[in-house]
Design an enzyme around this catalytic site. Sequence first.
Site, PDB file in Angstrom:
ATOM      1  N   LYS A 234      -4.424 -12.630 -12.033  1.00 56.74           N
ATOM      2  CA  LYS A 234      -4.186 -13.057 -10.650  1.00 56.74           C
ATOM      3  C   LYS A 234      -5.356 -13.913 -10.160  1.00 56.74           C
ATOM      4  O   LYS A 234      -5.165 -14.999  -9.606  1.00 56.74           O
ATOM      5  CB  LYS A 234      -4.055 -11.810  -9.772  1.00 56.74           C
ATOM      6  CG  LYS A 234      -3.750 -12.103  -8.320  1.00 56.74           C
ATOM      7  CD  LYS A 234      -3.845 -10.850  -7.464  1.00 56.74           C
ATOM      8  CE  LYS A 234      -2.974  -9.740  -8.016  1.00 56.74           C
ATOM      9  NZ  LYS A 234      -2.785  -8.655  -7.043  1.00 56.74           N
TER      10      LYS A 234
ATOM     11  N   ASP B 253      -7.462  -2.162  -0.315  1.00 61.96           N
ATOM     12  CA  ASP B 253      -6.156  -2.014  -0.972  1.00 61.96           C
ATOM     13  C   ASP B 253      -5.480  -0.857  -0.239  1.00 61.96           C
ATOM     14  O   ASP B 253      -5.857  -0.564   0.919  1.00 61.96           O
ATOM     15  CB  ASP B 253      -6.333  -1.725  -2.475  1.00 61.96           C
ATOM     16  CG  ASP B 253      -5.018  -1.804  -3.264  1.00 61.96           C
ATOM     17  OD1 ASP B 253      -4.541  -2.926  -3.504  1.00 61.96           O
ATOM     18  OD2 ASP B 253      -4.448  -0.752  -3.624  1.00 61.96           O
TER      19      ASP B 253
ATOM     20  N   LYS C 289     -11.032  -3.285 -10.366  1.00 62.06           N
ATOM     21  CA  LYS C 289     -10.336  -2.457  -9.371  1.00 62.06           C
ATOM     22  C   LYS C 289     -11.058  -1.127  -9.290  1.00 62.06           C
ATOM     23  O   LYS C 289     -11.721  -0.729 -10.248  1.00 62.06           O
ATOM     24  CB  LYS C 289      -8.877  -2.221  -9.795  1.00 62.06           C
ATOM     25  CG  LYS C 289      -7.958  -1.844  -8.661  1.00 62.06           C
ATOM     26  CD  LYS C 289      -7.512  -3.042  -7.850  1.00 62.06           C
ATOM     27  CE  LYS C 289      -6.763  -2.619  -6.603  1.00 62.06           C
ATOM     28  NZ  LYS C 289      -6.176  -3.763  -5.911  1.00 62.06           N
TER      29      LYS C 289
HETATM   30  P1  NDP Z   1      -1.597  -0.134   3.002  1.00 60.41           P
HETATM   31  O1  NDP Z   1      -2.287   1.144   2.727  1.00 60.41           O
HETATM   32  O2  NDP Z   1      -1.997  -0.945   4.175  1.00 60.41           O
HETATM   33  O3  NDP Z   1      -0.023   0.116   3.099  1.00 60.41           O
HETATM   34  C1  NDP Z   1       0.695   0.711   2.072  1.00 60.41           C
HETATM   35  C2  NDP Z   1       2.120   0.928   2.531  1.00 60.41           C
HETATM   36  O4  NDP Z   1       2.890   1.398   1.418  1.00 60.41           O
HETATM   37  C3  NDP Z   1       2.242   2.003   3.606  1.00 60.41           C
HETATM   38  O5  NDP Z   1       3.353   1.723   4.406  1.00 60.41           O
HETATM   39  C4  NDP Z   1       2.467   3.274   2.780  1.00 60.41           C
HETATM   40  O6  NDP Z   1       3.125   4.310   3.470  1.00 60.41           O
HETATM   41  C5  NDP Z   1       3.347   2.735   1.666  1.00 60.41           C
HETATM   42  N1  NDP Z   1       3.139   3.545   0.446  1.00 60.41           N
HETATM   43  C6  NDP Z   1       1.982   3.745  -0.209  1.00 60.41           C
HETATM   44  N2  NDP Z   1       2.167   4.552  -1.266  1.00 60.41           N
HETATM   45  C7  NDP Z   1       3.477   4.858  -1.255  1.00 60.41           C
HETATM   46  C8  NDP Z   1       4.298   5.662  -2.080  1.00 60.41           C
HETATM   47  N3  NDP Z   1       3.796   6.288  -3.149  1.00 60.41           N
HETATM   48  N4  NDP Z   1       5.622   5.732  -1.777  1.00 60.41           N
HETATM   49  C9  NDP Z   1       6.142   5.086  -0.698  1.00 60.41           C
HETATM   50  N5  NDP Z   1       5.409   4.317   0.129  1.00 60.41           N
HETATM   51  C10 NDP Z   1       4.101   4.218  -0.152  1.00 60.41           C
HETATM   52  O7  NDP Z   1      -1.723  -0.994   1.648  1.00 60.41           O
HETATM   53  P2  NDP Z   1      -1.550  -2.560   1.439  1.00 60.41           P
HETATM   54  O8  NDP Z   1      -0.497  -3.070   2.338  1.00 60.41           O
HETATM   55  O9  NDP Z   1      -2.893  -3.167   1.442  1.00 60.41           O
HETATM   56  O10 NDP Z   1      -1.042  -2.610  -0.074  1.00 60.41           O
HETATM   57  C11 NDP Z   1       0.347  -2.526  -0.432  1.00 60.41           C
HETATM   58  C12 NDP Z   1       0.534  -3.050  -1.844  1.00 60.41           C
HETATM   59  O11 NDP Z   1       0.086  -4.415  -1.918  1.00 60.41           O
HETATM   60  C13 NDP Z   1      -0.252  -2.325  -2.937  1.00 60.41           C
HETATM   61  O12 NDP Z   1       0.500  -2.349  -4.137  1.00 60.41           O
HETATM   62  C14 NDP Z   1      -1.493  -3.180  -3.107  1.00 60.41           C
HETATM   63  O13 NDP Z   1      -2.080  -3.015  -4.382  1.00 60.41           O
HETATM   64  C15 NDP Z   1      -0.871  -4.560  -2.954  1.00 60.41           C
HETATM   65  N6  NDP Z   1      -1.803  -5.620  -2.605  1.00 60.41           N
HETATM   66  C16 NDP Z   1      -2.574  -5.538  -1.464  1.00 60.41           C
HETATM   67  C17 NDP Z   1      -3.413  -6.572  -1.147  1.00 60.41           C
HETATM   68  C18 NDP Z   1      -4.179  -6.579   0.138  1.00 60.41           C
HETATM   69  O14 NDP Z   1      -4.793  -7.622   0.439  1.00 60.41           O
HETATM   70  N7  NDP Z   1      -4.188  -5.530   0.918  1.00 60.41           N
HETATM   71  C19 NDP Z   1      -3.600  -7.741  -2.047  1.00 60.41           C
HETATM   72  C20 NDP Z   1      -2.674  -7.772  -3.156  1.00 60.41           C
HETATM   73  C21 NDP Z   1      -1.849  -6.726  -3.424  1.00 60.41           C
HETATM   74  P3  NDP Z   1       2.289   5.616   3.934  1.00 60.41           P
HETATM   75  O15 NDP Z   1       1.445   5.149   5.070  1.00 60.41           O
HETATM   76  O16 NDP Z   1       3.324   6.609   4.311  1.00 60.41           O
HETATM   77  O17 NDP Z   1       1.480   6.043   2.739  1.00 60.41           O
END
Ligand code: NDP
Length: 449
Positions: A117, A169, A129
């Site tokens: 990436k 993350d 990571k």
């Molecule tokens: P956040 O913690 O801000 O949000 C995660 C979201 O996903 C929440 O709504 C959470 O719900 C839900 N979630 C997490 N684990 C689970 C699970 N096991 N089952 C169902 N829902 C789940 O994280 P991000 O938005 O930062 O990250 C989301 C994804 O994007 C990840 O895969 C991350 O690696 C990827 N990503 C993030 C980047 C970034 O800049 N932040 C960059 C590139 C990729 P709940 O609150 O109930 O746990």
Amino acid sequence: MSYPCTDLDSFMAGLRKRNPGQKEFHDAVQEVAADVLPFIQGKEKYGTECLLERLTEPDRIITWRVSWQDDEGNVRADRAWRVQFSNAIGPYKGGLRFHPSVNQSILKFLGFEQIFKNSLTGLPMGGAKGGSNFDPKGKSDHEVMRFCQSMMTELHRYIGPDKDVPAGDIGVGAREIGYLFGQYKRLEGKFTGAITGKGIAYGGSAGRTEATGYGVVYFMKEMLATKEDSLEGKTAVVSGSGNVALYCLEKLIQLGAKPVTASDSDGFIHDPDGIDEDKLEWLKDLKVNRRGRIREYAEEFGCDFHEDEKPWGIDCDVAFPCATQNEIDEDAAKTLIKNDLIALAEGANMPCTLEAQQALRGEVLYAPGKASNAGGVAVSGLEQAQNSQRVSWSKEEVEERLQEIMREIHDKCREYGDSDGDGEIDYVKGANIGGFVKVADALLQQGVV
Ligand code: NDP
């Protein structure tokens, strides 16, 4: 096994044997190896360099105990890791995840993906990571602060602006980054850009919060443009309601699409009228400030909440999984295809299982996360650049650069994913090979290290 190994089955058998029980890591490598091994084969310059064997072995994994005290005075102990995978093209770079599911396999898969990436962004960033099985959910601000300070007390030895630059993350947002940075600064006695995703008040970049979600939508726009189509009027299904999902929703609304779902780990809401700007502002406040649950959206706006379900059965034109890994399995992928899905762009890392990927590839426009969610790390790279130069670019300038980077990543996917030039782009192949070539050249030029 012969060296270098050119056969996918033998390569994967060796990798599984060396890394038992690490299913997420196996899957991430298999996806890359299936494209890269045939690409390497027969190319004289790659000869006996065993590049993929080397790239699937992290430079190092640091693991330690994080002891901290909760508000009742109990001493707690969690585990933490930093997987420094490859610094072939720049200092290690990749987020920190706080979630009870975090283990070495998940961090190795994420670190491995990050190599490709980061290479795709065109910026000089290696892959890493890290994270902990600590669960910030339900913890007070003071508990989170004590945990972050204890975590950084060990981590600070291994990071730095020219060494390794962590970011956020899952479970690591503005609050956690602030506490981590504060402790880093205190221990090191200097103010440097050793972490990205910082607040604007202390060296963060404008547009970093929005970057991943906006970038996913920009990538989707590029994919649709290859079919002379656009997001205008499209019904979109989005999972998650965290950082990536919220800004994916925002950009979709700005570009005239109608997002109808959002989720968290309790289930998803379906709002057939569409999540509009006002509802999104309410949702941001719920999730970012009040740390509430998605079901409250359904109560507030009178729509359905589907407990313990995922949104992939809802009719849509475009889909954006933005929550976590393995949230779309083969059945869910087939349901999306049956419901006439046009395109899917991954906001999360590896949200589609290998079987789901196979079902989607060739049937719909399908963008793997290492290409479509690279906007976040790209703007983190821009944050590093601003920190070194001691300047701050405007939000407009950053967004302009983000759009340009997402276009360039799309171009790279086209270059390596449409080798016969018939206009049908295999984005998985394009991203894997497009990410690999730069790292491979760096490895070749740096000798056996
Ligand atoms: P956040 O913690 O801000 O949000 C995660 C979201 O996903 C929440 O709504 C959470 O719900 C839900 N979630 C997490 N684990 C689970 C699970 N096991 N089952 C169902 N829902 C789940 O994280 P991000 O938005 O930062 O990250 C989301 C994804 O994007 C990840 O895969 C991350 O690696 C990827 N990503 C993030 C980047 C970034 O800049 N932040 C960059 C590139 C990729 P709940 O609150 O109930 O746990």
